[in-house]
Design a protein around this motif. Sequence first.
Motif, PDB file in Angstrom:
ATOM      1  N   SER A  17      54.889  28.040  47.799  1.00 46.53           N
ATOM      2  CA  SER A  17      55.225  26.674  47.394  1.00 46.53           C
ATOM      3  C   SER A  17      56.042  26.731  46.109  1.00 46.53           C
ATOM      4  N   PHE A  18      56.886  25.723  45.909  1.00 48.14           N
ATOM      5  CA  PHE A  18      57.722  25.679  44.705  1.00 48.14           C
ATOM      6  C   PHE A  18      57.764  24.246  44.182  1.00 48.14           C
ATOM      7  N   PRO A  19      57.573  24.041  42.880  1.00 48.30           N
ATOM      8  CA  PRO A  19      57.230  25.056  41.869  1.00 48.30           C
ATOM      9  C   PRO A  19      55.951  25.811  42.252  1.00 48.30           C
ATOM     10  N   HIS A  20      55.874  27.074  41.830  1.00 54.21           N
ATOM     11  CA  HIS A  20      54.728  27.894  42.181  1.00 54.21           C
ATOM     12  C   HIS A  20      53.452  27.342  41.548  1.00 54.21           C
ATOM     13  N   PHE A  21      52.340  27.481  42.286  1.00 55.92           N
ATOM     14  CA  PHE A  21      51.032  27.117  41.762  1.00 55.92           C
ATOM     15  C   PHE A  21      50.520  28.335  40.992  1.00 55.92           C
ATOM     16  N   GLN A  22      50.462  28.221  39.680  1.00 51.99           N
ATOM     17  CA  GLN A  22      50.182  29.361  38.815  1.00 51.99           C
ATOM     18  C   GLN A  22      48.785  29.938  39.055  1.00 51.99           C
ATOM     19  N   GLY A  23      48.698  31.273  39.027  1.00 49.45           N
ATOM     20  CA  GLY A  23      47.450  31.971  39.286  1.00 49.45           C
ATOM     21  C   GLY A  23      46.494  31.946  38.113  1.00 49.45           C
ATOM     22  N   THR A  24      45.466  32.781  38.179  1.00 50.62           N
ATOM     23  CA  THR A  24      44.347  32.698  37.240  1.00 50.62           C
ATOM     24  C   THR A  24      44.352  33.788  36.170  1.00 50.62           C
ATOM     25  N   LEU A  25      45.417  34.567  36.066  1.00 47.63           N
ATOM     26  CA  LEU A  25      45.504  35.511  34.947  1.00 47.63           C
ATOM     27  C   LEU A  25      45.957  34.758  33.701  1.00 47.63           C
ATOM     28  N   GLN A  26      45.113  33.795  33.351  1.00 47.83           N
ATOM     29  CA  GLN A  26      45.285  32.946  32.177  1.00 47.83           C
ATOM     30  C   GLN A  26      43.913  32.806  31.523  1.00 47.83           C
ATOM     31  N   GLU A  27      43.918  32.501  30.237  1.00 47.12           N
ATOM     32  CA  GLU A  27      42.627  32.347  29.570  1.00 47.12           C
ATOM     33  C   GLU A  27      41.890  31.119  30.061  1.00 47.12           C
ATOM     34  N   ARG A  28      42.640  30.052  30.383  1.00 48.34           N
ATOM     35  CA  ARG A  28      42.009  28.817  30.834  1.00 48.34           C
ATOM     36  C   ARG A  28      42.853  28.153  31.907  1.00 48.34           C
ATOM     37  N   VAL A  29      42.180  27.438  32.806  1.00 48.02           N
ATOM     38  CA  VAL A  29      42.874  26.618  33.794  1.00 48.02           C
ATOM     39  C   VAL A  29      42.094  25.325  33.984  1.00 48.02           C
ATOM     40  N   ASN A  30      42.805  24.279  34.371  1.00 53.77           N
ATOM     41  CA  ASN A  30      42.179  23.051  34.864  1.00 53.77           C
ATOM     42  C   ASN A  30      42.231  23.111  36.382  1.00 53.77           C
ATOM     43  N   HIS A  31      41.081  22.877  37.019  1.00 50.71           N
ATOM     44  CA  HIS A  31      41.021  23.009  38.473  1.00 50.71           C
ATOM     45  C   HIS A  31      40.127  21.901  39.026  1.00 50.71           C
ATOM     46  N   PRO A  32      40.483  21.328  40.203  1.00 52.94           N
ATOM     47  CA  PRO A  32      39.656  20.259  40.775  1.00 52.94           C
ATOM     48  C   PRO A  32      38.208  20.703  40.966  1.00 52.94           C
ATOM     49  N   ALA A  33      37.290  19.890  40.508  1.00 51.60           N
ATOM     50  CA  ALA A  33      35.865  20.224  40.622  1.00 51.60           C
ATOM     51  C   ALA A  33      35.444  20.389  42.079  1.00 51.60           C
ATOM     52  N   LYS A  34      36.123  19.672  42.987  1.00 49.06           N
ATOM     53  CA  LYS A  34      35.813  19.766  44.413  1.00 49.06           C
ATOM     54  C   LYS A  34      35.924  21.195  44.922  1.00 49.06           C
ATOM     55  N   TRP A  35      36.800  21.978  44.306  1.00 50.15           N
ATOM     56  CA  TRP A  35      37.063  23.335  44.763  1.00 50.15           C
ATOM     57  C   TRP A  35      36.483  24.372  43.807  1.00 50.15           C
ATOM     58  N   CYS A  36      35.402  23.985  43.126  1.00 45.79           N
ATOM     59  CA  CYS A  36      34.665  24.904  42.254  1.00 45.79           C
ATOM     60  C   CYS A  36      33.209  24.967  42.730  1.00 45.79           C
ATOM     61  N   TYR A  37      32.604  26.136  42.613  1.00 47.42           N
ATOM     62  CA  TYR A  37      31.262  26.348  43.143  1.00 47.42           C
ATOM     63  C   TYR A  37      30.386  26.981  42.072  1.00 47.42           C
ATOM     64  N   LYS A  38      29.292  26.302  41.753  1.00 42.38           N
ATOM     65  CA  LYS A  38      28.393  26.788  40.717  1.00 42.38           C
ATOM     66  C   LYS A  38      27.702  28.061  41.194  1.00 42.38           C
ATOM     67  N   LEU A  39      27.686  29.053  40.315  1.00 38.88           N
ATOM     68  CA  LEU A  39      27.059  30.330  40.648  1.00 38.88           C
ATOM     69  C   LEU A  39      25.598  30.336  40.193  1.00 38.88           C
ATOM     70  N   PRO A  40      24.707  30.843  41.023  1.00 41.30           N
ATOM     71  CA  PRO A  40      23.305  30.991  40.601  1.00 41.30           C
ATOM     72  C   PRO A  40      23.210  31.971  39.431  1.00 41.30           C
ATOM     73  N   GLU A  41      22.126  31.900  38.711  1.00 39.11           N
ATOM     74  CA  GLU A  41      21.942  32.756  37.535  1.00 39.11           C
ATOM     75  C   GLU A  41      22.023  34.230  37.876  1.00 39.11           C
ATOM     76  N   ASP A  42      21.544  34.598  39.074  1.00 32.22           N
ATOM     77  CA  ASP A  42      21.492  36.018  39.412  1.00 32.22           C
ATOM     78  C   ASP A  42      22.805  36.558  39.991  1.00 32.22           C
ATOM     79  N   VAL A  43      23.830  35.720  40.083  1.00 33.51           N
ATOM     80  CA  VAL A  43      25.141  36.159  40.589  1.00 33.51           C
ATOM     81  C   VAL A  43      26.099  36.288  39.415  1.00 33.51           C
ATOM     82  N   SER A  44      26.588  37.493  39.167  1.00 26.41           N
ATOM     83  CA  SER A  44      27.475  37.741  38.027  1.00 26.41           C
ATOM     84  C   SER A  44      28.847  37.128  38.253  1.00 26.41           C
TER      85      SER A  44
END
Length: 382
Positions: A121-148
């Motif tokens: 896609s263009f403009p390119h959707f920038q990857g995650t080799l950044q210190e911080r990103v803003n990302h839709p919460a819908k596409w984020c998944y909370k990790l359990p305590e025992d998952v690193s």
Amino acid sequence: MSTQYQASVLHAAKDLRLEPREISAPSSDELQIRIASTGLCGSDLHYYNHHRNGDILVREPLCLGHESAGIVTEVGSSVSGFQPGDKVALEVGLPCEQCDRCKQGRYNICKDMKFRSSGKSFPHFQGTLQERVNHPAKWCYKLPEDVSLDVGALLEPLGVALHAFRRSQMPSGGAVIVFGAGAVGLLCAAVAMVKGASKVVIADIDAGRVDFAVKNGFAHSSYTVPMKRGKDIDQSLAIAKETATAVTEIGGVGEVDVVFECTGVPSCVQAGIYATRPGGRLMLVGMGNPIMTLPLSAAALREVDIVGVFRYANTYQESIEIVQQGMKSGPDFSKLVTHRFVGLDQAPKAFEMAGKTKDADGKLVLKVVIDSNDDASNSAKL
């Protein structure tokens, strides 16, 4: 108000530059995330080494990285269920959510998909080799305590393996062969193990990788494929038949219900057709040669289905359950992370390491991850 942060940016083949960028507060439906672990995969290496991935060209400076997990630093005003300090894995493909494929739940093949670190896609959707990103919460998944966090980053390639397994329709107690013992091949084997396959045989030209698979519970048996090449297609197909026979004889497994082909190498695809039982399935997981000569009649006359696999859809929650199950009864997915680099300035070294099969000490290289900065409190121990 915006905050400055650092990003690793690809400008040309093997030309990564550490650059300052600015990030604003997250939108109402977003999380702001400190990226703590990003795994490097084959597509990242193609972009790094060639400034392209097949026919997809990089047309502007691009941050690579899409296998990622991190720590929530800010929460959008309309987001619930998350708070600063939460560990999360990111699903980095954003589909249109309106087309027929999306409505069918097959959003991985949405034509308008925006995928971090891809030049499609263009403009390119920038990857995650950044210190911080803003990302839709819908596409984020909370990790359990025992998952690193490092295992959280593995949920992305694990999703590929789980998606492949779902499409394979492996029968209960089925027998499986996996060609390719890289990270995705090992994950395909592991998912088959967790899902109750009666026999999982993994095959690769690298003896160290297949030995790792068996010793660490990712497969029951292994086969080291000889380095043989045919002078013409007839000789090549004869070698593929030999390989299929040798692999299916391991442990007396015989022809199998499912073959996961994770190399993209024509000889392995050919062998996969011969190794699959009548009515079985050959799963094309590896991205390799776009044009191949295949013994299609050998597949058609035995009704062997050849099934494509592209990324994943709706896999993250089940993938979390799979890695938690592995922590109790194996395999231990954390063992796939063999090398870790801290700081984005270490990205060039990390990419060079990811392109090897063994490091300078002879240690196997499977999955290389990068932590975006040197904050020790956010390391893999979390």
